[in-house]
Design a protein around this motif. Structure first.
Motif, PDB file in Angstrom:
ATOM      1  N   VAL A 160       0.910  -1.059   0.052  1.00  0.00           N
ATOM      2  CA  VAL A 160       0.133   0.116  -0.146  1.00  0.00           C
ATOM      3  C   VAL A 160       0.813   1.313  -0.202  1.00  0.00           C
ATOM      4  O   VAL A 160       0.394   2.439  -0.413  1.00  0.00           O
ATOM      5  CB  VAL A 160      -0.837  -0.048   1.095  1.00  0.00           C
ATOM      6  CG1 VAL A 160      -2.175  -1.050   1.155  1.00  0.00           C
ATOM      7  CG2 VAL A 160      -0.315   0.232   2.469  1.00  0.00           C
ATOM      8  N   LYS A 161       2.053   1.049   0.442  1.00  0.00           N
ATOM      9  CA  LYS A 161       2.978   2.124   0.519  1.00  0.00           C
ATOM     10  C   LYS A 161       4.403   1.551   0.261  1.00  0.00           C
ATOM     11  O   LYS A 161       4.447   0.486   0.615  1.00  0.00           O
ATOM     12  CB  LYS A 161       3.122   3.324   1.581  1.00  0.00           C
ATOM     13  CG  LYS A 161       2.045   4.179   1.616  1.00  0.00           C
ATOM     14  CD  LYS A 161       2.710   5.551   1.621  1.00  0.00           C
ATOM     15  CE  LYS A 161       1.540   6.451   1.831  1.00  0.00           C
ATOM     16  NZ  LYS A 161       2.131   7.795   1.904  1.00  0.00           N
ATOM     17  N   PRO A 162       5.461   2.039   0.018  1.00  0.00           N
ATOM     18  CA  PRO A 162       6.773   1.258  -0.142  1.00  0.00           C
ATOM     19  C   PRO A 162       7.225   0.531   1.312  1.00  0.00           C
ATOM     20  O   PRO A 162       7.103   0.876   2.256  1.00  0.00           O
ATOM     21  CB  PRO A 162       7.786   2.336  -0.429  1.00  0.00           C
ATOM     22  CG  PRO A 162       7.081   3.331  -1.229  1.00  0.00           C
ATOM     23  CD  PRO A 162       5.800   3.453  -0.468  1.00  0.00           C
ATOM     24  N   ASP A 163       7.178  -0.832   1.137  1.00  0.00           N
ATOM     25  CA  ASP A 163       7.497  -1.653   2.256  1.00  0.00           C
ATOM     26  C   ASP A 163       6.219  -1.746   3.313  1.00  0.00           C
ATOM     27  O   ASP A 163       6.604  -2.204   4.570  1.00  0.00           O
ATOM     28  CB  ASP A 163       8.599  -1.264   3.032  1.00  0.00           C
ATOM     29  CG  ASP A 163       9.861  -1.444   2.151  1.00  0.00           C
ATOM     30  OD1 ASP A 163       9.789  -2.658   1.260  1.00  0.00           O
ATOM     31  OD2 ASP A 163      10.762  -0.750   1.999  1.00  0.00           O
ATOM     32  N   PHE A 197      -8.483   0.369  -2.070  1.00  0.00           N
ATOM     33  CA  PHE A 197      -8.377   1.906  -1.817  1.00  0.00           C
ATOM     34  C   PHE A 197      -9.986   2.441  -2.267  1.00  0.00           C
ATOM     35  O   PHE A 197     -10.446   2.076  -3.037  1.00  0.00           O
ATOM     36  CB  PHE A 197      -7.461   2.504  -2.655  1.00  0.00           C
ATOM     37  CG  PHE A 197      -5.915   1.915  -2.270  1.00  0.00           C
ATOM     38  CD1 PHE A 197      -5.375   2.560  -1.296  1.00  0.00           C
ATOM     39  CD2 PHE A 197      -5.280   1.026  -3.147  1.00  0.00           C
ATOM     40  CE1 PHE A 197      -3.828   2.098  -0.839  1.00  0.00           C
ATOM     41  CE2 PHE A 197      -3.879   0.738  -2.767  1.00  0.00           C
ATOM     42  CZ  PHE A 197      -3.521   0.928  -1.546  1.00  0.00           C
ATOM     43  N   ASP A 198      -9.882   3.719  -1.436  1.00  0.00           N
ATOM     44  CA  ASP A 198     -11.293   4.318  -1.802  1.00  0.00           C
ATOM     45  C   ASP A 198     -11.623   4.813  -3.152  1.00  0.00           C
ATOM     46  O   ASP A 198     -12.633   4.880  -3.650  1.00  0.00           O
ATOM     47  CB  ASP A 198     -11.328   5.544  -0.934  1.00  0.00           C
ATOM     48  CG  ASP A 198     -10.133   6.395  -1.127  1.00  0.00           C
ATOM     49  OD1 ASP A 198      -9.192   6.040  -1.638  1.00  0.00           O
ATOM     50  OD2 ASP A 198     -10.049   7.676  -0.332  1.00  0.00           O
ATOM     51  N   ASP A 235      -1.480  11.051   4.914  1.00  0.00           N
ATOM     52  CA  ASP A 235      -1.881  11.117   3.749  1.00  0.00           C
ATOM     53  C   ASP A 235      -2.630   9.695   3.213  1.00  0.00           C
ATOM     54  O   ASP A 235      -2.946   9.446   2.221  1.00  0.00           O
ATOM     55  CB  ASP A 235      -1.220  11.640   2.614  1.00  0.00           C
ATOM     56  CG  ASP A 235       0.127  10.597   2.510  1.00  0.00           C
ATOM     57  OD1 ASP A 235       0.056   9.500   3.118  1.00  0.00           O
ATOM     58  OD2 ASP A 235       1.024  10.856   1.432  1.00  0.00           O
ATOM     59  N   MET A 236      -2.522   8.835   4.270  1.00  0.00           N
ATOM     60  CA  MET A 236      -3.272   7.527   4.154  1.00  0.00           C
ATOM     61  C   MET A 236      -3.870   7.125   5.365  1.00  0.00           C
ATOM     62  O   MET A 236      -3.241   7.260   6.477  1.00  0.00           O
ATOM     63  CB  MET A 236      -2.410   6.495   3.620  1.00  0.00           C
ATOM     64  CG  MET A 236      -2.942   5.417   3.446  1.00  0.00           C
ATOM     65  SD  MET A 236      -1.663   4.047   2.744  1.00  0.00           S
ATOM     66  CE  MET A 236      -1.869   4.310   0.927  1.00  0.00           C
ATOM     67  N   ARG A 241      -6.982   6.896   0.537  1.00  0.00           N
ATOM     68  CA  ARG A 241      -5.871   7.745   0.170  1.00  0.00           C
ATOM     69  C   ARG A 241      -6.416   8.894  -0.679  1.00  0.00           C
ATOM     70  O   ARG A 241      -5.459   9.933  -0.604  1.00  0.00           O
ATOM     71  CB  ARG A 241      -5.055   6.742  -0.406  1.00  0.00           C
ATOM     72  CG  ARG A 241      -5.463   6.291  -1.801  1.00  0.00           C
ATOM     73  CD  ARG A 241      -4.567   5.324  -2.735  1.00  0.00           C
ATOM     74  NE  ARG A 241      -5.168   4.999  -3.817  1.00  0.00           N
ATOM     75  CZ  ARG A 241      -4.535   4.062  -4.576  1.00  0.00           C
ATOM     76  NH1 ARG A 241      -3.406   3.503  -4.194  1.00  0.00           N
ATOM     77  NH2 ARG A 241      -4.911   3.785  -5.792  1.00  0.00           N
ATOM     78  N   SER A 242      -7.469   8.814  -1.315  1.00  0.00           N
ATOM     79  CA  SER A 242      -7.701   9.840  -2.027  1.00  0.00           C
ATOM     80  C   SER A 242      -8.767  10.902  -1.520  1.00  0.00           C
ATOM     81  O   SER A 242      -9.037  11.749  -1.808  1.00  0.00           O
ATOM     82  CB  SER A 242      -8.212   9.542  -3.455  1.00  0.00           C
ATOM     83  OG  SER A 242      -7.412   8.825  -4.242  1.00  0.00           O
ATOM     84  N   HIS A 243      -9.281  10.313  -0.499  1.00  0.00           N
ATOM     85  CA  HIS A 243     -10.567  11.064   0.296  1.00  0.00           C
ATOM     86  C   HIS A 243     -10.231  11.330   1.862  1.00  0.00           C
ATOM     87  O   HIS A 243     -11.205  11.057   2.604  1.00  0.00           O
ATOM     88  CB  HIS A 243     -11.883  10.478   0.075  1.00  0.00           C
ATOM     89  CG  HIS A 243     -12.251  10.401  -1.436  1.00  0.00           C
ATOM     90  ND1 HIS A 243     -12.711  11.216  -2.249  1.00  0.00           N
ATOM     91  CD2 HIS A 243     -12.001   9.170  -2.336  1.00  0.00           C
ATOM     92  CE1 HIS A 243     -12.733  10.946  -3.255  1.00  0.00           C
ATOM     93  NE2 HIS A 243     -12.477   9.633  -3.611  1.00  0.00           N
TER      94      HIS A 243
END
Ligand SMILES: Cc1cc2nc3c(=O)[nH]c(=O)nc-3n(C[C@H](O)[C@H](O)[C@H](O)COP(=O)(O)O)c2cc1C
Length: 394
Positions: free
Chosen positions: A7-10, A176-177, A217-218, A228-230
């Protein structure tokens, strides 16, 4: 099977997907659910939360796609409830050197009660844990929705692992949203808030304040999709729900044996609509109480009707009111109007019991109890209509 998802690096989602869950301790979950767990690969590999025990194999298989479970050094248990901790014994068996991190004192005591003493590492708000490049920071979110709840923030990733907060019972092959329909996810988040979190809205306000300084931001909750976008939208929406400010909106909830209480319910509905107040009608025979509760979260007017049966209200109505009482905010429903109504033969105990229950929930019974003996005629229904209209316009 669904694979582990970076979902993000590592940082990997390694949770379980419960496609067929339809009733979660009495709350209907028509879209199933997920039990999200997250694996952070750093110098000291860390698992954030686990899942229901039935999903332990799924979780472990996903962990194995990334790392040998024996290498896990920390397991953060944000919440004791079994949908997030049930797989703890299975994971610990494969990760014998892992330290389980839990909030003090209730996380530690709750986990001890369920799984025995495992040398838990107790943490409190403000405590941090360095796991390599990352530092995890813990914030206790007491009573959102159990005494032990906490959230975990990873500064390097700007991820808030929020556990139940911001969650939704929503099973999906997407994570993800922005990959699923937002209106559906928000509707499920609202149902979750109303049925799980609502009574603790004051605690939510405090938690939102405590978290407001974080650069997020997440938001990775323990149920449903990851925000992540909302992120701003769901945080703002939680702010609105926790304020308990009502919308100009009415719900009319009832059950009826011979349709008189039903006729009253329909008349009350029409009166709201004529006043320009959007309204929804719920027959308790056809609607689940957890769906009605979702609407109660923001309804200014809650009308509840029961005829008298054996000197009391109908059991279906009693069940709804019992559920409403449990989920009512501890300080009462400021600015909300409760409207008890119903038909009776020789004693108005049914509607009167509804009135007492609504009052006990903290509603203002501004219109009194609208009880009617035996069947309704056109003239009395017209009077009822006018009474409700006058009450709404007052
Ligand atoms: C099984 C049964 C028990 C009832 N018990 C009472 C009672 O204890 N007291 C009373 O006033 N009316 C009692 N009633 C009468 C109903 O309250 C009355 O018929 C009312 O108008 C029904 O409203 P409804 O059409 O919304 O079902 C009973 C009715 C039934 C069918």
């Amino acid at each position: 099977m669904l694979h582990a998802v970076e979902v993000k690096p590592d940082v990997y989602w390694v949770g379980g997907v419960d496609w067929n869950e339809r009733n979660f301790h009495g709350y209907t979950t028509d879209r199933g659910s997920t039990y999200n767990a997250y694996l952070i690969m750093d110098e000291h590999p860390t698992l954030v939360d686990t899942c229901k025990s039935e999903f332990a194999d799924e979780l472990i298989e996903r962990v194995r796609e990334v790392v040998d479970p024996a290498r896990i050094e920390y397991i953060v248990a944000n919440h004791v409830e079994q949908d997030h901790s049930g797989a703890l014994p299975a994971v610990c068996a494969l990760a014998p050197n892992a330290r389980v991190v839990a909030s003090a004192p209730y996380g530690v005591s709750g986990l001890t009660a369920h799984y025995g003493d495992r040398s838990y590492l107790p943490v409190k708000t403000g405590d941090t844990l360095c796991i390599g490049k990352r530092t995890l920071a813990f914030t206790q979110t007491v009573m959102v929705h159990w005494p032990d709840n906490m959230v975990t923030y990873s500064d390097a990733d700007r991820i808030l692992f929020s556990n139940d907060a911001f969650g939704q019972h929503f099973a999906s092959s997407k994570h993800f949203d922005d990959e699923v329909g937002l209106p559906e996810v928000l509707a499920q988040a609202k149902k979750y808030y109303a049925n799980i979190v609502m009574p603790y809205s004051r605690h939510v306000e405090r938690a939102l304040d405590a978290l407001s300084g974080l650069d997020v931001d997440m938001i990775a909750p323990s149920h449903g999709v990851i925000w992540r976008s909302h992120v701003d939208e769901i945080v703002r929406t939680y702010g609105r729900w926790s304020s308990l400010a009502p919308d100009d909106f009415a719900i009319v909830v009832y059950d009826s044996m011979w349709h008189t209480t039903e006729a009253m319910a329909r008349q009350i509905l029409e009166a709201f609509i004529e006043c320009g107040v959007p309204a929804r009608l719920f027959d308790l025979k056809a609607n689940h109480i957890s769906d009605i509760m979702t609407e109660a979260l923001t309804a200014k007017y809650v009308a509840v009707g029961s005829p008298t049966l054996n000197n009391g209200m109908l059991p279906t109505v009693a069940a709804f009111l019992c559920y409403l009482k449990g989920l009512s905010p501890k300080g009462g429903w400021e600015g909300r109007v409760g409207i008890p109504f119903g038909s009776y033969g020789w004693g108005p105990n049914g509607p009167e019991e509804v009135a007492a229950a609504l009052e006990g929930c903290g509603f203002d019974l501004a219109l009194g109890t609208l009880a009617h003996q035996w069947t309704e005629d056109e003239e009395h229904l017209a009077q009822l209509h006018e009474t409700v209209k006058a009450g709404v316009r007052a």
